[in-house]
Design an enzyme around this catalytic site. Sequence first.
Site, PDB file in Angstrom:
ATOM      1  CG  HIS A  69      40.184  33.228  49.047  1.00  0.00           C
ATOM      2  ND1 HIS A  69      38.868  33.449  49.391  1.00  0.00           N
ATOM      3  CD2 HIS A  69      40.479  34.157  48.113  1.00  0.00           C
ATOM      4  CE1 HIS A  69      38.405  34.469  48.698  1.00  0.00           C
ATOM      5  NE2 HIS A  69      39.371  34.919  47.913  1.00  0.00           N
TER       6      HIS A  69
ATOM      7  CG  HIS B 216      37.907  35.899  42.241  1.00  0.00           C
ATOM      8  ND1 HIS B 216      39.182  36.096  42.662  1.00  0.00           N
ATOM      9  CD2 HIS B 216      37.121  36.456  43.190  1.00  0.00           C
ATOM     10  CE1 HIS B 216      39.173  36.755  43.813  1.00  0.00           C
ATOM     11  NE2 HIS B 216      37.925  36.983  44.144  1.00  0.00           N
TER      12      HIS B 216
END
Length: 158
Positions: free
Chosen positions: A57, A107
């Site tokens: 991830h 992110h």
Amino acid sequence: MNAADCLSSALALNCCQFAFLTQKKSSCQCIGSNKNDWISKLDANKKLRDVVIPGTHNSASSTISKWSLFSGVAVCQNLTVYQQLNEGARYLDVRVCGHNNDVVTCHGIVKGGKLADVVDEVKVFLRDNPKEFIIFEIKDEAPMTSSQKHQICRLGFN
């Protein structure tokens, strides 16, 4: 236990944990000791749908500086993309956004390194392991200019 041991354990768990999702019962053949070329050792008659592809991830989040604001929650990986591939990961979830004239990993609002550098790591891995393949998903986390989108297309994996 070091980071490589943790990733290896997670990959093995992932492989065995999701074995029940296949349509027919199968034994889980976890990666073993040669993690960098495990795909080339699969049975040539095995269908892709019958293979559990280990992945990570927010794979390129290790490029985020530990000194960035919110890096404590933004960094999901301690290993570089190249190291993850050598540990057996074959699915990469790469989040990107525009920054100045570049495309960088990110992110959310926390920005990391250049996408081109991550792609270079993947190219080196594939050059060193020509019988392997990688699923490389790019997700834009924020709007980008058309010029930045074209940069992504020009990176290419040739």
